[in-house]
Design a protein around this motif. Structure first.
Motif, short mmCIF file in Angstrom:
data_model
loop_
_atom_site.label_atom_id
_atom_site.label_comp_id
_atom_site.label_asym_id
_atom_site.label_seq_id
_atom_site.Cartn_x
_atom_site.Cartn_y
_atom_site.Cartn_z
N VAL A 41 0.88 -1.17 0.00
CA VAL A 41 0.00 0.00 0.00
C VAL A 41 0.91 1.22 0.00
O VAL A 41 1.28 1.75 1.06
CB VAL A 41 -0.95 0.02 1.23
N PRO A 42 1.31 1.69 -1.20
CA PRO A 42 2.28 2.79 -1.30
C PRO A 42 1.82 4.08 -0.62
O PRO A 42 2.66 4.84 -0.12
CB PRO A 42 2.43 3.01 -2.81
N VAL A 43 0.53 4.34 -0.56
CA VAL A 43 0.01 5.58 0.03
C VAL A 43 0.43 5.72 1.49
O VAL A 43 0.74 6.82 1.95
CB VAL A 43 -1.54 5.62 -0.10
N ILE A 44 0.46 4.62 2.23
CA ILE A 44 0.86 4.68 3.64
C ILE A 44 2.27 4.12 3.87
O ILE A 44 2.71 3.97 5.00
CB ILE A 44 -0.15 3.97 4.56
N GLY A 45 2.96 3.78 2.78
CA GLY A 45 4.32 3.27 2.88
C GLY A 45 4.42 1.84 3.38
O GLY A 45 5.43 1.46 3.97
N LEU A 46 3.38 1.05 3.17
CA LEU A 46 3.38 -0.33 3.65
C LEU A 46 3.77 -1.30 2.55
O LEU A 46 3.17 -1.30 1.47
CB LEU A 46 1.99 -0.70 4.19
N ARG A 47 4.80 -2.07 2.81
CA ARG A 47 5.19 -3.19 1.95
C ARG A 47 5.51 -4.33 2.89
O ARG A 47 6.51 -4.28 3.61
CB ARG A 47 6.39 -2.83 1.10
N ALA A 48 4.63 -5.33 2.91
CA ALA A 48 4.78 -6.41 3.88
C ALA A 48 4.71 -7.76 3.19
O ALA A 48 4.04 -7.92 2.17
CB ALA A 48 3.67 -6.30 4.93
N THR A 49 5.42 -8.71 3.75
CA THR A 49 5.37 -10.08 3.27
C THR A 49 5.20 -11.02 4.46
O THR A 49 5.60 -10.69 5.59
CB THR A 49 6.65 -10.48 2.50
N ALA A 50 4.61 -12.18 4.20
CA ALA A 50 4.43 -13.21 5.23
C ALA A 50 4.50 -14.56 4.55
O ALA A 50 4.36 -14.66 3.32
CB ALA A 50 3.10 -13.02 5.94
N GLU A 51 4.72 -15.60 5.34
CA GLU A 51 4.84 -16.95 4.80
C GLU A 51 3.93 -17.91 5.56
O GLU A 51 4.40 -18.80 6.27
CB GLU A 51 6.30 -17.40 4.86
N PRO A 52 2.61 -17.75 5.43
CA PRO A 52 1.69 -18.66 6.11
C PRO A 52 1.66 -20.03 5.42
O PRO A 52 2.22 -20.20 4.33
CB PRO A 52 0.34 -17.96 5.97
N VAL A 53 1.01 -20.99 6.06
CA VAL A 53 0.88 -22.33 5.51
C VAL A 53 -0.60 -22.68 5.41
O VAL A 53 -1.39 -22.34 6.29
CB VAL A 53 1.61 -23.36 6.40
N MET A 54 -0.95 -23.37 4.34
CA MET A 54 -2.33 -23.77 4.09
C MET A 54 -2.39 -25.28 3.90
O MET A 54 -1.48 -25.88 3.33
CB MET A 54 -2.82 -23.05 2.81
N LEU A 55 -3.45 -25.91 4.38
CA LEU A 55 -3.76 -27.29 4.03
C LEU A 55 -4.73 -27.23 2.87
O LEU A 55 -5.72 -26.50 2.93
CB LEU A 55 -4.39 -28.04 5.21
N ARG A 56 -4.44 -27.98 1.81
CA ARG A 56 -5.21 -27.87 0.58
C ARG A 56 -5.78 -29.22 0.17
O ARG A 56 -5.10 -30.24 0.24
CB ARG A 56 -4.29 -27.34 -0.53
N GLY A 57 -7.02 -29.19 -0.28
CA GLY A 57 -7.66 -30.37 -0.83
C GLY A 57 -8.02 -30.12 -2.28
O GLY A 57 -8.27 -28.99 -2.69
#
Length: 181
Positions: A41-57
């Protein structure tokens, strides 16, 4: 009169589906999916990353040898701390709450190995703790490789792009164990 047309249509469909009976099958997979979640979100200067995990079917319906229709669903298995690279100092966690989609899947078999692609639509819901959540339905695509050591068992790996819209992105790999019925 309408019932007569419905009966005729059903008989034609049954007759034509007998030709496909050799190639048709139903299969399912369950997978472990480490994901990469990005938010910008460049307007507020936010650049974030995360590495969550999902169980997938996954449930697939093989129409012919080289083409299937698949439905994929996923739920959060683990949230992840958010890493900031922008000017904002927000400390939070992120997760993919849920994901589901429908895909067209062309395939190419090489003996016990199958190479495939996927293209379809997915609805993805993500949450950044304390910042809120968002949900979007967009084009989703990917590719993978499936090893079939027996007629009924498969092991596969794939890479999918589930969401890329409005500064948010979700993509990742999945390791899967499958059964063919």
């Amino acid at each position: 009169m309408k019932n007569k047309h419905l009966v005729m249509a059903a008989l034609l469909a049954a007759g034509s589906s007998a030709q496909w009976a050799q190639a048709q099958s139903v299969y399912g997979e369950i997978g472990y999916s480490p994901l990469s979640l990005g938010l910008s979100v460049p307007v507020i200067g936010l650049r974030a990353t995360a590495e969550p995990v999902m169980l997938r079917g996954l449930v697939g319906f093989q129409l012919i040898d080289s083409f299937a229709i698949e439905a994929i669903g996923g739920l959060n298995a683990r949230s992840s701390s958010v890493k900031n690279s922008g000017s904002s100092g927000i400390s939070t966690t992120a997760k993919v709450n849920q994901l589901y989609g429908v895909y067209l899947t062309p395939k190419f078999g090489l003996g016990p190995v199958e190479v495939f692609g996927r293209v379809g639509m997915a609805r993805t819901k993500v949450t950044f703790q304390g910042l809120g959540s968002g949900e979007d339905k967009k084009l989703s695509y990917g590719f993978g490789l499936r090893l079939m050591p027996t007629d009924h068992l498969s092991l596969s790996v794939d890479h999918m792009n589930y969401l890329d819209s409005g500064g948010a992105s979700v993509d990742g790999y999945s390791l899967n164990l499958g059964l063919r019925f």
